[in-house]
Write an enzyme that holds these catalytic residues in place. Structure first.
Site, PDB file in Angstrom:
ATOM      1  N   ARG A 128     -21.511  60.694  33.864  1.00 44.68           N
ATOM      2  CA  ARG A 128     -21.869  59.322  33.464  1.00 44.68           C
ATOM      3  C   ARG A 128     -20.718  58.727  32.669  1.00 44.68           C
ATOM      4  NH1 ARG A 128     -26.209  59.102  29.447  1.00 44.68           N
ATOM      5  NH2 ARG A 128     -24.538  58.504  28.081  1.00 44.68           N
ATOM      6  N   GLU A 142     -16.471  56.520  27.055  1.00 42.63           N
ATOM      7  CA  GLU A 142     -16.247  57.953  27.300  1.00 42.63           C
ATOM      8  C   GLU A 142     -16.789  58.297  28.678  1.00 42.63           C
ATOM      9  OE1 GLU A 142     -18.643  60.956  25.598  1.00 42.63           O
ATOM     10  OE2 GLU A 142     -20.463  59.762  25.649  1.00 42.63           O
ATOM     11  N   ASN A 144     -19.007  61.392  30.384  1.00 41.95           N
ATOM     12  CA  ASN A 144     -19.771  62.620  30.125  1.00 41.95           C
ATOM     13  C   ASN A 144     -19.797  63.492  31.357  1.00 41.95           C
ATOM     14  OD1 ASN A 144     -20.996  62.058  27.367  1.00 41.95           O
ATOM     15  ND2 ASN A 144     -21.535  60.209  28.506  1.00 41.95           N
ATOM     16  N   SER A 149     -27.668  62.125  30.423  1.00 42.94           N
ATOM     17  CA  SER A 149     -29.128  62.012  30.434  1.00 42.94           C
ATOM     18  C   SER A 149     -29.639  60.622  30.793  1.00 42.94           C
ATOM     19  CB  SER A 149     -29.687  62.449  29.080  1.00 42.94           C
ATOM     20  OG  SER A 149     -29.159  61.634  28.092  1.00 42.94           O
ATOM     21  N   LYS A 306     -13.265  64.542  24.581  1.00 41.76           N
ATOM     22  CA  LYS A 306     -12.595  63.322  24.109  1.00 41.76           C
ATOM     23  C   LYS A 306     -11.070  63.511  24.137  1.00 41.76           C
ATOM     24  CE  LYS A 306     -16.668  61.601  22.559  1.00 41.76           C
ATOM     25  NZ  LYS A 306     -17.624  62.543  23.164  1.00 41.76           N
ATOM     26  N   LYS A 364     -12.980  60.009  16.378  1.00 41.76           N
ATOM     27  CA  LYS A 364     -13.913  60.858  17.137  1.00 41.76           C
ATOM     28  C   LYS A 364     -13.518  62.334  17.139  1.00 41.76           C
ATOM     29  CE  LYS A 364     -15.230  57.342  20.505  1.00 41.76           C
ATOM     30  NZ  LYS A 364     -15.608  57.109  21.909  1.00 41.76           N
ATOM     31  N   GLU A 368     -20.449  65.961  21.423  1.00 39.84           N
ATOM     32  CA  GLU A 368     -21.245  65.136  22.335  1.00 39.84           C
ATOM     33  C   GLU A 368     -22.619  64.889  21.729  1.00 39.84           C
ATOM     34  OE1 GLU A 368     -20.274  63.838  25.196  1.00 39.84           O
ATOM     35  OE2 GLU A 368     -18.316  64.773  24.979  1.00 39.84           O
ATOM     36  N   GLY A 369     -23.279  63.904  22.272  1.00 43.32           N
ATOM     37  CA  GLY A 369     -24.690  63.731  21.924  1.00 43.32           C
ATOM     38  C   GLY A 369     -24.953  62.693  20.851  1.00 43.32           C
ATOM     39  N   ARG A 456     -27.893  50.778  27.697  1.00 39.78           N
ATOM     40  CA  ARG A 456     -28.488  51.090  26.395  1.00 39.78           C
ATOM     41  C   ARG A 456     -28.092  49.995  25.425  1.00 39.78           C
ATOM     42  NH1 ARG A 456     -26.019  56.719  25.433  1.00 39.78           N
ATOM     43  NH2 ARG A 456     -24.404  55.640  26.599  1.00 39.78           N
TER      44      ARG A 456
END
Ligand code: ADP
Ligand code: MG
Ligand code: MG
Length: 480
Positions: A128, A142, A144, A149, A306, A364, A368-369, A456
């Site tokens: 993603r 970024e 993923n 998800s 990253k 950064k 992740e997450g 989002r």
């Protein structure tokens, strides 16, 4: 920083009572269709609750949407090639693994299986790539490569936003919500990999957290797999479960209990907390050594760091992987300024600049997450404290985006009861994600598709918009 605005899709003119009724109905629609997750505050396996979503779809410029949808297959290919370039991975991550023990652990696993020779040469990527609008451009936040998800939830959310527009009397506007079915595309990737493994009895293993909050999204994947092919069995295990239940068979089969695993789909394992002891690390290595197809394989996992993203932004980096200048240009256009914090003269001036103008950057780490980045004046503090230490090489700096704001209602935000919240339009900003599926080995790409999107949305004054944290909301783009 000057920010621009986007027109909302509709200007609601509802009485308070009408709005309350609409929100009530929207929440029930969401709950009944699975836009839900388990509560962190009062966890109970028998219950899910609605996760934050926007009452209305948020406006998003069509040309930018189409541009990034169009380049997803190129990004899939790029990441695949990066993951299979040992020299590039080593060069990109060398200094970082000296400073960051988590990335070092992942890298050790990679080096071990690389040296031993991979028992499974095929990798599956459910990727993603995330974007924000900034200064009339679309820029990558970024990419993923692990546990990308919400593909299940957003498939439903697109249907919800069509429903609510028609419910409010705007049927003519439904056409501006693009078709979206990532759950099917992602699961076709999983079932395609299952087929390649070529053992009808072998199961797909979901590696999950000890406690899963985002259960509906994960189950949507499981149920979709069953819809695509009812013969495929899915099992769910945490790394902890696998410590006692997983082993390698004589031909490097991954065996869990008495079942052979064809595909390992990691929905956990990207976070430090997934590896509380050495045993979980040993299991990750055992999985990587097995002949099961991994989503992601350890090399795909590393290609999503990253630090690798930052390495790819160097001016000639893409030429190693892609031959077509036009394609290289298209990809470079979506890259933001990304800066290494390794020790060299160039870096010192970037650090000086970030200390003086922290609002221009995001700092950064290799995590992740969500919830790991550093913003605003904390950037200055953090950079000053680690300036002379190796620690800084575990981090990267990135240009900060300021996406255009618009008004929308976020339903079920963390500050429930959300009375104050929902009777006002609040200023929100959005992050678009495009899902991609890639399957291939060192020499060939077998499968490469763009399979859908996610939007989002979060209040514009928040640095990050974690959905599970109740700050951000699931949304759908309304193309303008
Ligand atoms: P993670 O892998 O933890 O999701 P991200 O790079 O996506 O890391 O950062 C998390 C969140 O931080 C993003 O969803 C976004 O809200 C915010 N963010 C990240 N990079 C930027 C940026 N360059 N400008 C503005 N916000 C950013
Ligand atoms: Mg990420
Ligand atoms: Mg992210």
């Amino acid at each position: 920083m000057e920010v621009s605005c986007l027109e909302p899709c509709v200007q609601l003119k509802l009485s308070r009572e009408e709005l309350e009724n609409t929100v009530d109905k929207a929440k029930d629609w969401a709950l009944m269709h699975g836009i839900s997750m388990r509560s962190k505050v009062s966890f109970n396996k028998n219950q899910v609750q609605v996760l934050p979503f926007t009452l209305l779809p948020s406006s998003f410029p069509k040309k930018h949407f189409e541009k990034v949808k169009g380049i997803q297959v190129l990004l899939n290919e790029l990441i695949h090639k990066v993951a299979h370039n040992n020299d590039f991975l080593i060069k990109s991550l060398k200094s970082t693994i000296g400073a960051d023990s988590f990335t070092a652990k992942l890298f050790n696993i990679y080096e071990t299986v690389y040296k031993e020779g991979f028992n499974q040469t095929v990798s599956l990527g459910l990727l993603r790539s995330d974007y924000m609008l900034h200064a009339n451009q679309i820029k990558q936040v970024e990419l993923n490569t692990i546990a990308s998800s919400f593909g299940g939830i957003v498939t439903i959310t697109s249907q919800y936003h069509k429903y609510i527009l028609s419910e409010l009397g705007y049927t003519d506007k439904i056409k501006n919500i693009p078709e979206n079915n990532p759950i099917n595309g992602l699961c076709k990737g999983l079932t395609h990999a299952w087929k390649l493994y070529d053992n009808k009895k072998a199961v797909i293993l979901f590696v999950v957290e000890n406690v899963t909050y985002n259960i509906c999204d994960q189950r949507f994947h499981e149920f979709e797999i069953s819809k695509i092919n009812p013969d495929i069995k899915v099992i769910r295990k945490s790394l902890k479960d696998l410590v006692s239940e997983a082993r390698l068979g004589p031909n490097k089969q991954l065996i869990v209990g008495n079942l052979e695993v064809s595909v390992v789909y990691f929905r956990s394992g990207y976070e430090v907390e997934a590896y509380p002891t050495e045993q979980e690390w040993e299991i990750r290595l055992l999985i990587e050594r097995s002949k099961a197809i991994k989503c992601p394989s350890i090399q795909y996992h590393l290609a999503g760091t990253k630090k690798v993203q930052q390495s790819l932004a160097y001016s000639n980096a893409l030429n190693v992987f892609l031959k077509d200048d036009n394609i290289i240009k298209q990809i470079q256009e979506i890259f933001a300024g990304l800066y290494s914090l390794e020790f060299n003269n160039e870096t010192e001036s970037v650090i000086d600049n970030a200390i003086s103008h922290p609002k221009k950057y995001v700092l950064k780490p290799q995590r992740e997450g969500g919830g790991n980045n550093v913003y605003d004046k904390d950037i200055k503090l953090r950079l000053e404290s680690m300036r002379n230490s190796e620690e800084r090489t575990a981090w990267i700096l990135m240009d900060r985006f300021y996406p255009p704001v618009q008004k929308n209602y976020i339903v079920c935000a963390r500050n429930e009861p959300f009375e104050d919240n929902y009777l006002h339009f609040s200023n929100v900003v959005s992050e678009l994600g495009i899902y991609g599926v890639i399957i291939g080995n060192h020499d060939n790409i077998i499968y490469n598709k763009e399979v859908g999107h996610i939007l989002r949305t979060k209040p514009s004054n928040e640095n990050e918009g974690g959905i599970a944290a109740g700050i951000g909301a699931i949304d759908s783009p309304y193309l303008i």
